[in-house]
Design an enzyme around this catalytic site. Structure first.
Site, PDB file in Angstrom:
ATOM      1  N   GLU A   1      16.692  44.219  75.190  1.00 45.15           N
ATOM      2  CA  GLU A   1      17.932  44.964  75.403  1.00 45.15           C
ATOM      3  C   GLU A   1      17.650  46.465  75.550  1.00 45.15           C
ATOM      4  O   GLU A   1      16.680  46.949  74.989  1.00 45.15           O
ATOM      5  CB  GLU A   1      18.916  44.692  74.242  1.00 45.15           C
ATOM      6  CG  GLU A   1      18.404  45.113  72.891  1.00 45.15           C
ATOM      7  CD  GLU A   1      19.304  44.619  71.750  1.00 45.15           C
ATOM      8  OE1 GLU A   1      19.798  43.495  71.784  1.00 45.15           O
ATOM      9  OE2 GLU A   1      19.454  45.409  70.808  1.00 45.15           O
TER      10      GLU A   1
ATOM     11  N   HIS B   1      24.927  45.053  71.089  1.00 45.00           N
ATOM     12  CA  HIS B   1      24.257  45.285  69.792  1.00 45.00           C
ATOM     13  C   HIS B   1      25.043  46.270  68.917  1.00 45.00           C
ATOM     14  O   HIS B   1      24.590  47.395  68.670  1.00 45.00           O
ATOM     15  CB  HIS B   1      22.815  45.783  69.999  1.00 45.00           C
ATOM     16  CG  HIS B   1      21.965  45.598  68.770  1.00 45.00           C
ATOM     17  ND1 HIS B   1      20.612  45.401  68.808  1.00 45.00           N
ATOM     18  CD2 HIS B   1      22.286  45.562  67.453  1.00 45.00           C
ATOM     19  CE1 HIS B   1      20.131  45.274  67.580  1.00 45.00           C
ATOM     20  NE2 HIS B   1      21.146  45.377  66.727  1.00 45.00           N
TER      21      HIS B   1
ATOM     22  N   ARG C   1      21.425  37.460  52.783  1.00 39.91           N
ATOM     23  CA  ARG C   1      22.605  38.219  52.343  1.00 39.91           C
ATOM     24  C   ARG C   1      23.704  38.225  53.396  1.00 39.91           C
ATOM     25  O   ARG C   1      24.877  38.139  53.074  1.00 39.91           O
ATOM     26  CB  ARG C   1      22.180  39.648  51.994  1.00 39.91           C
ATOM     27  CG  ARG C   1      21.251  39.666  50.781  1.00 39.91           C
ATOM     28  CD  ARG C   1      20.592  41.004  50.590  1.00 39.91           C
ATOM     29  NE  ARG C   1      19.643  41.308  51.656  1.00 39.91           N
ATOM     30  CZ  ARG C   1      18.542  42.023  51.503  1.00 39.91           C
ATOM     31  NH1 ARG C   1      18.252  42.535  50.331  1.00 39.91           N
ATOM     32  NH2 ARG C   1      17.735  42.261  52.518  1.00 39.91           N
TER      33      ARG C   1
ATOM     34  N   ARG D   1      18.381  39.128  66.151  1.00 41.10           N
ATOM     35  CA  ARG D   1      17.572  39.803  67.166  1.00 41.10           C
ATOM     36  C   ARG D   1      17.438  38.857  68.348  1.00 41.10           C
ATOM     37  O   ARG D   1      17.362  37.634  68.175  1.00 41.10           O
ATOM     38  CB  ARG D   1      16.172  40.130  66.639  1.00 41.10           C
ATOM     39  CG  ARG D   1      16.109  41.304  65.685  1.00 41.10           C
ATOM     40  CD  ARG D   1      16.359  42.644  66.390  1.00 41.10           C
ATOM     41  NE  ARG D   1      16.192  43.776  65.510  1.00 41.10           N
ATOM     42  CZ  ARG D   1      17.158  44.345  64.779  1.00 41.10           C
ATOM     43  NH1 ARG D   1      18.393  43.879  64.822  1.00 41.10           N
ATOM     44  NH2 ARG D   1      16.890  45.384  64.011  1.00 41.10           N
TER      45      ARG D   1
END
Ligand code: GLV
Length: 322
Positions: free
Chosen positions: A270, A288, A160, A241
């Site tokens: 992270e 992020h 998506r 990720r």
């Protein structure tokens, strides 16, 4: 008695209000993270938990669940912070918050593509450091980067988010190709060329952007062998990720200028990312923030609340993953 719900981090005000109308809720208005050591003990006292992707629900967590906790509704799309098999064994429902963030992540992807290609980090640093006036400004080198127009974008994972990235990138005049486990429908593909093998796609990518979930199969999908197949001026983008990228391989390629640049929103381990990234001026980095706009974060918060409501009303979950 109303079910007891814990919200581990601050979510949107409106979502908190909805939740309070129906449940006995413990909010985290000060947004203080619950340390990992306390998470299981705390959650054991609740029927449902709304959690963030920063909360780690591993097998140790589920092993000590005593039966009260019935559902964890995550306010993220990715659920690599949750041991799904362990949750299933304990019959704890897991839901996530997909779709409402697709546009936001696609926008962040384009931001990274533009930032990396047009050397935005170097430009910003030069201006803010007050050193622009001392710089040698010439026509052919000074802050001269790479265009998006006319270039080919390879999408890894035509789901998506990948599909929206493809649409937005076409607006910049880019050609789209993709690698996916399976060829997607003609509607999803929208004219993009499918590669059955990532190795075959890589030599054709001026830009390559990762949009697959973090799973054992996608760990290090961008490894040394794959990165080495990119053309000389390629740009690597990651909003999925950190674990999809092998840091040693990407850092070496950036350092040795085997590729042109990278734009990264996500990292292994992270926020303690590999410090070698900080030394690379051809690496455009963000902390992020893929889904971080106010409307999206509100929609994600509301989706978690809807999942909790569905559970306790015995209705269909808007988004159940296990
Ligand atoms: C963000 O990274 C998310 O998974 O929602």
């Amino acid at each position: 008695m109303k079910p007891k719900i814990l919200v581990t981090r601050k979510i949107s005000d409106i979502a908190e209000k909805h939740l309070k109308e129906k449940f006995d809720v413990t909010l985290n208005l000060k947004d203080e993270p619950i340390p990992y050591e306390h998470l299981a003990k705390t959650c054991n006292e609740y029927d449902g938990v709304i959690a963030a992707s920063w909360d780690k629900f591993d097998s140790n967590f589920f092993n000590v669940m005593s039966g009260k906790l019935k559902i964890i509704a995550s306010i993220a799309v990715g659920y690599d912070n949750i041991d799904i098999e362990a949750a299933k064994n304990k019959k704890i429902i897991i839901t996530n918050a997909p779709n409402v963030l697709n546009d936001a992540v696609a926008e962040t992807t384009l931001l990274l593509m533009l930032g990396a290609a047009r050397r935005a980090y170097e430009g910003l640093t030069l201006v803010k450091s007050g050193k622009w006036k001392d710089a040698k400004v010439d026509f052919t080198n000074f802050m001269v980067g790479r265009p998006l127009t006319g270039k080919t974008l390879g999408i890894i994972g035509m789901g998506r988010i990948g599909k929206i990235v493809a649409e937005r990138a076409k607006g910049f005049g880019m050609k789209i190709i993709y690698y996916n486990r399976k060829k997607v429908s003609a509607d999803m593909e929208a004219g993009a060329k499918y590669y059955e093998s990532i190795n075959e796609m890589m030599p054709h990518c001026d830009f390559v952007s990762v949009h697959c979930p973090a799973t054992p199969e996608t760990k290090n999908i961008l490894n040394k062998e794959v990165i080495n197949l990119l053309p000389a001026n390629a740009i690597v983008i990651n909003t999925s990720r950190g674990m999809t990228v092998n840091d040693d391989a990407l850092i070496e390629a950036l350092k040795d200028r085997k590729i042109y640049a990278a734009g990264l929103d996500v990292f292994n381990d992270e926020p303690n990312l590999d410090s070698r990234y900080l030394e690379l001026d051809n690496c455009f980095t963000l902390p992020h923030i893929g889904s971080a706009n106010n409307e999206t974060r509100e929609a994600m918060s509301l989706m978690a609340v809807e999942n909790i409501e569905a559970h306790f009303k015995d209705q269909k979950y808007p988004s159940r993953v296990a």
